[in-house]
Design an enzyme around this catalytic site. Structure first.
Site, short mmCIF file in Angstrom:
data_model
loop_
_atom_site.label_atom_id
_atom_site.label_comp_id
_atom_site.label_asym_id
_atom_site.label_seq_id
_atom_site.Cartn_x
_atom_site.Cartn_y
_atom_site.Cartn_z
N ASP A 1 4.45 64.95 66.33
CA ASP A 1 4.73 65.03 64.90
C ASP A 1 4.20 63.85 64.06
O ASP A 1 3.52 64.07 63.06
CB ASP A 1 6.24 65.20 64.67
CG ASP A 1 6.59 65.50 63.23
OD1 ASP A 1 5.92 66.37 62.65
OD2 ASP A 1 7.50 64.87 62.68
N CYS A 28 10.43 81.45 55.08
CA CYS A 28 9.14 82.07 55.43
C CYS A 28 9.03 82.33 56.93
O CYS A 28 8.12 83.03 57.37
CB CYS A 28 7.96 81.23 54.92
SG CYS A 28 7.97 79.52 55.46
N CYS A 85 6.09 86.83 54.42
CA CYS A 85 6.46 85.43 54.17
C CYS A 85 6.14 85.03 52.74
O CYS A 85 6.90 84.29 52.10
CB CYS A 85 5.75 84.50 55.15
SG CYS A 85 3.98 84.76 55.22
C1 B12 Z 1 3.50 67.06 56.57
C2 B12 Z 1 4.25 68.11 57.33
C3 B12 Z 1 5.09 68.96 56.60
C4 B12 Z 1 5.06 69.04 55.08
C5 B12 Z 1 3.82 69.84 54.66
C6 B12 Z 1 3.69 71.17 55.43
C7 B12 Z 1 2.29 71.77 55.46
N1 B12 Z 1 2.22 73.08 55.49
O1 B12 Z 1 1.30 71.07 55.51
C8 B12 Z 1 6.42 69.71 54.78
C9 B12 Z 1 7.48 68.63 54.55
C10 B12 Z 1 6.45 70.67 53.59
C11 B12 Z 1 6.70 70.41 56.10
C12 B12 Z 1 7.54 71.51 56.22
C13 B12 Z 1 7.78 72.15 57.42
N2 B12 Z 1 7.42 71.73 58.65
CO1 B12 Z 1 6.20 70.25 58.97
N3 B12 Z 1 4.87 68.99 59.44
C14 B12 Z 1 4.13 68.21 58.73
C15 B12 Z 1 3.16 67.42 59.65
C16 B12 Z 1 3.74 66.01 59.85
C17 B12 Z 1 1.72 67.36 59.14
C18 B12 Z 1 1.18 68.73 58.71
C19 B12 Z 1 -0.17 68.62 58.04
O2 B12 Z 1 -1.07 67.97 58.54
N4 B12 Z 1 -0.28 69.24 56.86
C20 B12 Z 1 -1.51 69.26 56.11
C21 B12 Z 1 -2.03 70.68 56.14
C22 B12 Z 1 -3.31 70.81 55.29
O3 B12 Z 1 -2.34 70.88 57.50
P1 B12 Z 1 -1.80 72.14 58.33
O4 B12 Z 1 -0.64 72.77 57.70
O5 B12 Z 1 -1.68 71.75 59.74
O6 B12 Z 1 -3.00 73.07 57.94
C23 B12 Z 1 -4.11 73.34 58.72
C24 B12 Z 1 -4.15 74.82 58.94
O7 B12 Z 1 -3.39 75.53 57.95
C25 B12 Z 1 -5.61 75.10 58.87
N5 B12 Z 1 -5.95 76.32 58.22
C26 B12 Z 1 -6.01 76.54 56.93
N6 B12 Z 1 -6.48 77.77 56.72
C27 B12 Z 1 -6.74 78.33 57.93
C28 B12 Z 1 -7.21 79.56 58.28
C29 B12 Z 1 -7.33 79.86 59.63
C30 B12 Z 1 -7.85 81.21 60.01
C31 B12 Z 1 -6.98 78.88 60.61
C32 B12 Z 1 -7.11 79.17 62.06
C33 B12 Z 1 -6.52 77.63 60.21
C34 B12 Z 1 -6.38 77.38 58.88
O8 B12 Z 1 -6.27 74.03 58.22
C35 B12 Z 1 -5.37 73.02 57.89
C36 B12 Z 1 -5.92 71.66 58.21
O9 B12 Z 1 -7.05 71.41 57.50
C37 B12 Z 1 3.23 68.29 60.96
C38 B12 Z 1 3.03 67.50 62.27
C39 B12 Z 1 1.55 67.20 62.51
N7 B12 Z 1 1.26 65.96 62.80
O10 B12 Z 1 0.72 68.08 62.43
C40 B12 Z 1 4.64 68.94 60.88
C41 B12 Z 1 4.79 70.36 61.40
C42 B12 Z 1 3.62 71.16 60.90
N8 B12 Z 1 6.00 70.83 60.75
C43 B12 Z 1 6.72 71.63 61.46
C44 B12 Z 1 7.86 72.32 60.99
C45 B12 Z 1 8.78 72.92 62.05
C46 B12 Z 1 8.10 72.43 59.61
C47 B12 Z 1 9.13 73.36 58.92
C48 B12 Z 1 9.28 74.72 59.57
C49 B12 Z 1 10.50 72.63 58.88
C50 B12 Z 1 11.58 73.38 58.12
N9 B12 Z 1 12.18 74.43 58.66
O11 B12 Z 1 11.92 73.00 57.03
C51 B12 Z 1 8.54 73.44 57.48
C52 B12 Z 1 7.54 74.62 57.36
C53 B12 Z 1 6.87 74.71 56.02
C54 B12 Z 1 5.57 75.53 56.11
N10 B12 Z 1 5.63 76.81 55.71
O12 B12 Z 1 4.55 75.01 56.54
C55 B12 Z 1 6.11 71.85 62.85
C56 B12 Z 1 5.43 73.23 62.88
C57 B12 Z 1 5.55 73.98 64.19
C58 B12 Z 1 4.85 75.33 64.11
N11 B12 Z 1 5.27 76.26 64.94
O13 B12 Z 1 3.95 75.53 63.34
C59 B12 Z 1 5.11 70.60 62.93
C60 B12 Z 1 3.85 70.86 63.74
C61 B12 Z 1 5.93 69.43 63.53
C62 B12 Z 1 6.05 69.50 65.04
N12 B12 Z 1 5.47 68.55 65.76
O14 B12 Z 1 6.64 70.41 65.59
N13 B12 Z 1 5.99 69.85 57.11
S1 SF4 Z 2 3.16 84.75 59.02
FE1 SF4 Z 2 4.51 86.43 59.70
S2 SF4 Z 2 5.46 87.15 57.79
FE2 SF4 Z 2 3.65 85.96 57.21
S3 SF4 Z 2 1.99 87.42 57.03
FE3 SF4 Z 2 1.91 86.62 59.11
S4 SF4 Z 2 3.12 88.09 60.31
FE4 SF4 Z 2 3.66 88.44 58.16
S1 SF4 Z 3 9.74 76.47 53.78
FE1 SF4 Z 3 10.77 77.69 52.15
S2 SF4 Z 3 9.94 76.89 50.22
FE2 SF4 Z 3 8.60 76.14 51.88
S3 SF4 Z 3 6.94 77.63 52.01
FE3 SF4 Z 3 8.52 78.33 53.45
S4 SF4 Z 3 9.85 79.72 52.25
FE4 SF4 Z 3 8.59 78.57 50.80
#
Ligand code: B12
Ligand code: SF4
Ligand code: SF4
Length: 335
Positions: free
Chosen positions: A126, A235, A186
């Site tokens: 993480d 979501c 979602c």
């Molecule tokens: C910062 C962070 C957050 C931030 C920003 C989240 C975000 N979406 O970026 C906040 C605080 C909002 C957050 C929330 C959550 N997080 Co968080 N977070 C992180 C962290 C530390 C960094 C993520 C990151 O780099 N974000 C920047 C974005 C740009 O990167 P990314 O989401 O990885 O996106 C990549 C892909 O989407 C990809 N991509 C984009 N388009 C496409 C298209 C295709 C086809 C493909 C293949 C890829 C792709 O490109 C992006 C990179 O350039 C990681 C741990 C880590 N070191 O990775 C945990 C992590 C992602 N979080 C985690 C969790 C559990 C959560 C929550 C579920 C917690 C909760 N219940 O509240 C929520 C989920 C929110 C959501 N819908 O994403 C887990 C996810 C596990 C999983 N199964 O995915 C991680 C991996 C932590 C862990 N070690 O377990 N998080």
């Molecule tokens: S992440 Fe889950 S809820 Fe969202 S579009 Fe994909 S299958 Fe549907």
């Molecule tokens: S964690 Fe909640 S607020 Fe964030 S993207 Fe998912 S549904 Fe939306």
């Protein structure tokens, strides 16, 4: 058995529900991180500004890396937080033993075994500047869904990621297909419009606002947070791939995912540590949790909270005071 197979087997023995291996090369989508940060979608998470370049390629973090072992540890054993009047909702991951410590100790054992084989590696859970989901997708654990979560066909998305950058070229796994199809559940379930097809605007996301954002929550964002006091799972709850998610159960829940808002707002330091000391919410601190509980009272629509909020409106802490006054203004007058 090859070193790659043995390594994955060791990870499973250490409690991982799923494990796979990716080459230590950036996927094409890694470059999207830069645009995401430049567009301001990271909000106040300043670490993205500092280390965006390192995050895009794991070899900048561990130059010897040739492969990446990525593991998923399910926490699907906990129940989803229901919407219950007067209760604060807590994301499932947050009611378990802190996964940072739990997974680090397990992966330390895997790293020690790797070293006995004459290889070496570096562990991430993480907090390291590694795009964990992207490497997880490349390692065949699953695909990145429209909700931005890494989803496994076997265990859904309720899992935490940990892994090792390894200094050996190991046989990689094949990436998994994208199984979102035409589903958009979602996107419809997100109350704040934070999601746009695999791109999340953190500034709108409740999980960012109630955990990462310090100080006062911007007024326009408060209503969308509903009664979530720590994280948000909407979501993931909406995702059909989580309907039958299973787990081996390394991460077990320590608390329910709903707790009384009144109790949460009233916790003192000792009470906070007793309740959340072993969970990832320790870093939210008592003040952050109290802010979120007071805000959720305003979103609950329950006149019964007026008395608590009236005294909160005189709190010496400006963040708690302003939040209490806003919440009070949203509640109906007592009948
Ligand atoms: C910062 C962070 C957050 C931030 C920003 C989240 C975000 N979406 O970026 C906040 C605080 C909002 C957050 C929330 C959550 N997080 Co968080 N977070 C992180 C962290 C530390 C960094 C993520 C990151 O780099 N974000 C920047 C974005 C740009 O990167 P990314 O989401 O990885 O996106 C990549 C892909 O989407 C990809 N991509 C984009 N388009 C496409 C298209 C295709 C086809 C493909 C293949 C890829 C792709 O490109 C992006 C990179 O350039 C990681 C741990 C880590 N070191 O990775 C945990 C992590 C992602 N979080 C985690 C969790 C559990 C959560 C929550 C579920 C917690 C909760 N219940 O509240 C929520 C989920 C929110 C959501 N819908 O994403 C887990 C996810 C596990 C999983 N199964 O995915 C991680 C991996 C932590 C862990 N070690 O377990 N998080
Ligand atoms: S992440 Fe889950 S809820 Fe969202 S579009 Fe994909 S299958 Fe549907
Ligand atoms: S964690 Fe909640 S607020 Fe964030 S993207 Fe998912 S549904 Fe939306």
């Amino acid at each position: 058995m090859s070193l790659a197979q043995e390594l994955k087997e060791r990870a499973r023995q250490a409690g991982a529900d799923i494990a796979g291996i990716a080459p230590a090369q950036p996927a094409p989508q890694a470059a999207l991180l830069e645009d995401w940060v430049k567009a301001g979608l990271a909000g106040s998470m300043a670490f993205f500004q500092r280390d965006a370049a390192v995050r895009q390629d794991i070899r900048r973090w561990y130059p010897q890396a040739r492969s990446v072992l990525v593991c998923g540890f399910s926490y699907a054993g906990s129940a989803a937080a229901p919407a219950v009047p007067g209760q604060g909702r807590i994301a499932r991951y947050a009611v378990h033993e802190d996964y940072h410590a739990a997974l680090k100790s397990r992966m330390d054992g895997v790293l020690a075994w790797l070293r006995q084989q004459g290889a070496d590696g570096r562990l991430f859970v993480d907090t390291s500047p590694v795009l964990e989901r992207l490497y997880g997708a490349a390692a065949g654990l699953g695909w990145i869904g429209r909700n931005c979560l890494l989803i496994s066909q076997d265990i859904g998305s309720y899992f935490c990621i940990a892994g090792l950058a390894v200094d050996r070229a190991l046989e990689p796994d094949a990436p998994a297909p994208d199984l979102c199809g035409s589903c958009r559940k979602c996107l419809q379930a997100c109350p704040s419009g934070a999601l746009a097809e695999r791109r999340l605007d953190a500034r709108l996301c409740s999980a960012y606002l109630n955990i990462e954002h310090k100080g006062i929550i911007p007024e326009g964002r408060r209503a969308g947070m509903g009664c979530w006091v720590a994280g948000c799972d909407l979501c993931q709850e909406a995702c059909p791939w989580n309907d039958y998610a299973g787990t081996k159960g390394l991460l077990q829940p320590l608390l329910p995912t709903q707790l009384s808002l009144e109790r949460l707002a009233a916790l003192d330091e000792l009470g906070f540590k007793k309740l959340f000391g072993a969970t990832p919410l320790l870093r939210l601190k008592r003040r952050g949790l109290a802010r979120n509980a007071i805000l959720a009272m305003g979103n609950s629509g329950e006149a019964g909270f007026r008395t608590i909020l009236e005294s909160g409106g005189a709190d010496p802490d400006p963040v708690l005071r302003e939040t209490a006054l806003w919440s009070l203004s949203r509640l109906p007058l007592r009948g």
